[in-house]
Design an enzyme around this catalytic site. Structure first.
Site, PDB file in Angstrom:
ATOM      1  CE  LYS A   1      28.934 -52.880   6.967  1.00 33.36           C
ATOM      2  NZ  LYS A   1      29.564 -52.026   5.937  1.00 33.36           N
TER       3      LYS A   1
ATOM      4  CG  ASP B   1      25.966 -49.660   1.014  1.00 31.83           C
ATOM      5  OD1 ASP B   1      25.547 -49.713   2.183  1.00 31.83           O
ATOM      6  OD2 ASP B   1      27.163 -49.830   0.718  1.00 31.83           O
TER       7      ASP B   1
ATOM      8  CD  GLN C   1      33.024 -51.445   4.375  1.00 31.40           C
ATOM      9  OE1 GLN C   1      32.064 -52.184   4.522  1.00 31.40           O
ATOM     10  NE2 GLN C   1      33.121 -50.269   4.984  1.00 31.40           N
TER      11      GLN C   1
END
Length: 295
Positions: A54, A121, A98
């Protein structure tokens, strides 16, 4: 069989990133650089790899990024304090925490602490609720949004299709079902969610025009579970032993690809299918967050 029926996630992700480049250029012309913060707790090897990918996408698109790593022993309050600082940092338009998190840190509390305006997200309860209601002002979770884009850009008809989703998780299964059953373009499907308590999963799978495997069991979907011509999307990432590999293991999906591909009308490879699209939509959500935050 030739690769003619492959849905190339890498190629479609590149298309999305090319389109994003124009939007990023427009923001920069106004003095705005999209910014994204990554947060890791501990040194989980897979998490380090995922965040690294990412970070690279951010660099490729000229999106500002910074990574914050807390030690494995960090407390829930340590993480919440960090998120509070990132929420107030005007350089940052998006925050990604994460997974997985340590067992003693409540993921639901963490996701609800991230500002909804920076929740790229799509896990904050406000954005989850907007998804359920079909309210397009919220962020969509990246993997389901990427899957839908794979279907759309591969020319797959979704409206009226029988969609079977294997897995009821909060990251893929549930939001995917909510997305595809909306009464709107690129949706309007009849959706069935199968899980560990579903009777005769194979019968459900064979009914599917579109089968989305997201249950986390290596090669669970066999050839006899597929209706010939069905579209098969493999979300799974499973590590299995492989003595011939120098690492002693390899990654496989939830679909027995070699046996299912000859029957499928279209199928995603794994890797190279869903994964690149997840990252592409994270970038898209970050750019959209910057656009929304810019007067």
């Amino acid at each position: 069989m030739a690769a003619a029926n492959l849905i190339d996630g890498r190629a479609i992700a590149r298309q999305l990133q090319d389109e994003l480049g124009q939007r990023i250029a427009a923001l920069k012309a106004r003095g705005v650089q999209p910014g994204l913060a990554f947060v890791r707790v501990g040194e989980d090897p897979a998490s380090k790899v995922y965040v690294g990918r990412k970070e690279k996408s951010c660099a490729d698109l000229s999106i500002y990024s910074e990574t914050h790593v807390l030690p494995e022993a960090a407390t829930e309050q340590d993480l919440l304090k960090l998120l509070g600082k990132l929420n107030s940092d005007q350089r940052l338009h998006g925050i990604l925490v994460q997974a997985p998190l340590p067992a003693d840190i409540r993921a639901e509390l963490v996701y609800s602490t991230v500002s909804p305006a920076k929740d790229v997200d799509g896990f904050h309860p406000l954005n989850v609720g907007k998804l359920m209601l079909g309210d397009h002002t919220g962020f969509l979770p990246c993997t389901p949004a990427g899957i839908r884009e794979l279907l759309v850009r591969s020319g797959t008809k979704i409206a009226g299709a029988e969609v079977v989703i294997l897995g009821r998780g909060n990251i893929v299964g549930k939001p995917m079902a909510a997305m595809l059953c909306q009464k709107e373009a690129h949706a309007n499907a009849t959706v069935t969610i199968c899980h560990s308590a579903t009777r005769d999963i194979s019968a459900h799978c064979r009914r599917a025009d579109i089968l989305i495997a997201a249950l986390g069991v290596a090669k669970f979907v066999k050839a006899d579970m597929i209706r010939p011509g069905a579209v098969v999307i493999d979300v799974g990432v499973n590590r299995v032993a492989d003595p011939q590999n120098k690492t002693g293991s390899r990654l496989v999906g939830d679909v027995d690809f070699e046996r299912v591909q000859p029957l499928a009308g279209k199928i995603t490879p794994n890797p190279g299918g869903v994964g690149p699209m997840t990252i592409a939509f994270l970038m898209q959500n970050t750019v959209w967050a910057a656009e929304k935050a810019t007067p």
